[in-house]
Design a protein around this motif. Sequence first.
Motif, PDB file in Angstrom:
ATOM      1  N   ASP A  90       0.846  -1.190   0.000  1.00 31.00           N
ATOM      2  CA  ASP A  90       0.000   0.000   0.000  1.00 31.00           C
ATOM      3  C   ASP A  90       0.884   1.242   0.000  1.00 31.00           C
ATOM      4  O   ASP A  90       1.564   1.523   0.980  1.00 31.00           O
ATOM      5  N   GLU A  91       0.857   1.976  -1.093  1.00 27.36           N
ATOM      6  CA  GLU A  91       1.601   3.240  -1.236  1.00 27.36           C
ATOM      7  C   GLU A  91       3.070   3.104  -0.834  1.00 27.36           C
ATOM      8  O   GLU A  91       3.548   3.841   0.027  1.00 27.36           O
ATOM      9  N   PRO A  92       3.809   2.195  -1.461  1.00 23.96           N
ATOM     10  CA  PRO A  92       5.185   1.948  -1.004  1.00 23.96           C
ATOM     11  C   PRO A  92       6.161   3.098  -1.266  1.00 23.96           C
ATOM     12  O   PRO A  92       7.225   3.107  -0.680  1.00 23.96           O
ATOM     13  N   THR A  93       5.785   4.043  -2.117  1.00 20.77           N
ATOM     14  CA  THR A  93       6.775   5.091  -2.438  1.00 20.77           C
ATOM     15  C   THR A  93       6.348   6.458  -1.953  1.00 20.77           C
ATOM     16  O   THR A  93       7.006   7.451  -2.255  1.00 20.77           O
ATOM     17  N   LEU A  94       5.262   6.512  -1.190  1.00 21.49           N
ATOM     18  CA  LEU A  94       4.768   7.793  -0.706  1.00 21.49           C
ATOM     19  C   LEU A  94       5.843   8.509   0.115  1.00 21.49           C
ATOM     20  O   LEU A  94       6.395   7.940   1.042  1.00 21.49           O
ATOM     21  N   GLY A  95       6.127   9.745  -0.249  1.00 17.43           N
ATOM     22  CA  GLY A  95       7.065  10.546   0.524  1.00 17.43           C
ATOM     23  C   GLY A  95       8.528  10.252   0.275  1.00 17.43           C
ATOM     24  O   GLY A  95       9.389  10.809   0.947  1.00 17.43           O
ATOM     25  N   LEU A  96       8.836   9.368  -0.674  1.00 21.11           N
ATOM     26  CA  LEU A  96      10.245   9.057  -0.933  1.00 21.11           C
ATOM     27  C   LEU A  96      10.782   9.915  -2.080  1.00 21.11           C
ATOM     28  O   LEU A  96      10.051  10.273  -3.005  1.00 21.11           O
ATOM     29  N   ALA A  97      12.080  10.220  -2.026  1.00 24.41           N
ATOM     30  CA  ALA A  97      12.733  10.967  -3.106  1.00 24.41           C
ATOM     31  C   ALA A  97      12.755  10.095  -4.366  1.00 24.41           C
ATOM     32  O   ALA A  97      12.796   8.865  -4.269  1.00 24.41           O
TER      33      ALA A  97
END
Length: 254
Positions: free
Chosen positions: A161-168
Amino acid sequence: MSALLEISDLHAGYDRREVLRGVNLFVRPAEIVVMIGPNGAGKSTLLRTVFGFLRPQRGEVRLEGEPLGGLSPPEVLRRGVCYVMQGYSVLPNLSVYDNLLLGAYVRRDRRVREDVERVLERFPILRERRREKARVLSGGERRMLELARVLLLSPKLVLLDEPTLGLAPAVVDQVYGMVHDLRAQGIAFFVVEQNARTALRNADRAYVLEQGRVRFEGRGEEILHHPEVQRAYLGGSVTPPAAPGGTPPPPPPE
Ligand SMILES: Nc1ncnc2c1ncn2[C@@H]1O[C@H](COP(=O)(O)OP(=O)(O)O)[C@@H](O)[C@H]1O
Ligand SMILES: [Mg+2]
């Protein structure tokens, strides 16, 4: 077609409130399938229902042809489905090593520690930091820890679930790099994302969920280039518009 996960006419929600209103989709073995959709569409609700936190109100969820509906999360886990929830699911005050051990708590064999060592060999960054508290890891390293933990359970299917949220952006690419590595070993992924462009580029197939129903489905590239998807989710066109008189790309199959 032999589906690993097959969802048919799934209705689910909270109390009397129906959030999913007849969802149909499938995931084949070792496939990367992405679902995009606006906030509140029901993406997380879908994952919770597959994993057994919510019971279907109607319809069916099958894994390798066997119904999953009504099983508890630990039972679903034992069938080979892992769920990495939205937000960080590592325990910040435990060490990297203990987080890995904890992830394997449902296993009943005695080889967990050996397997933790094997997994650490594959993730040198985690091996170096095995004694440190998980809270000092960067966002990308926590994702790595979550995926490493999943490996200990030798799953057939991983729900993310949303594994890349907030990552550069560079870290997002690393996360998808790991997903592709694990898929090469035969693990299928069903990924829910708001980061639509990157997700679609990494998807074999994709679904767009709107208000609890699948609105579009197709190959990742097809969905990425679908004009309506571009307008709604990608802030305009991904490729330069066709010259006047050119043929528009075909719509994906409904
Ligand atoms: N625990 C809950 N209880 C009641 N309603 C909820 C709960 N979790 C989510 N919802 C509602 O269900 C709908 C779908 O939410 P969710 O599945 O989280 O959407 P998404 O993940 O696509 O953003 C939203 O309207 C949300 O407010
Ligand atoms: Mg969500």
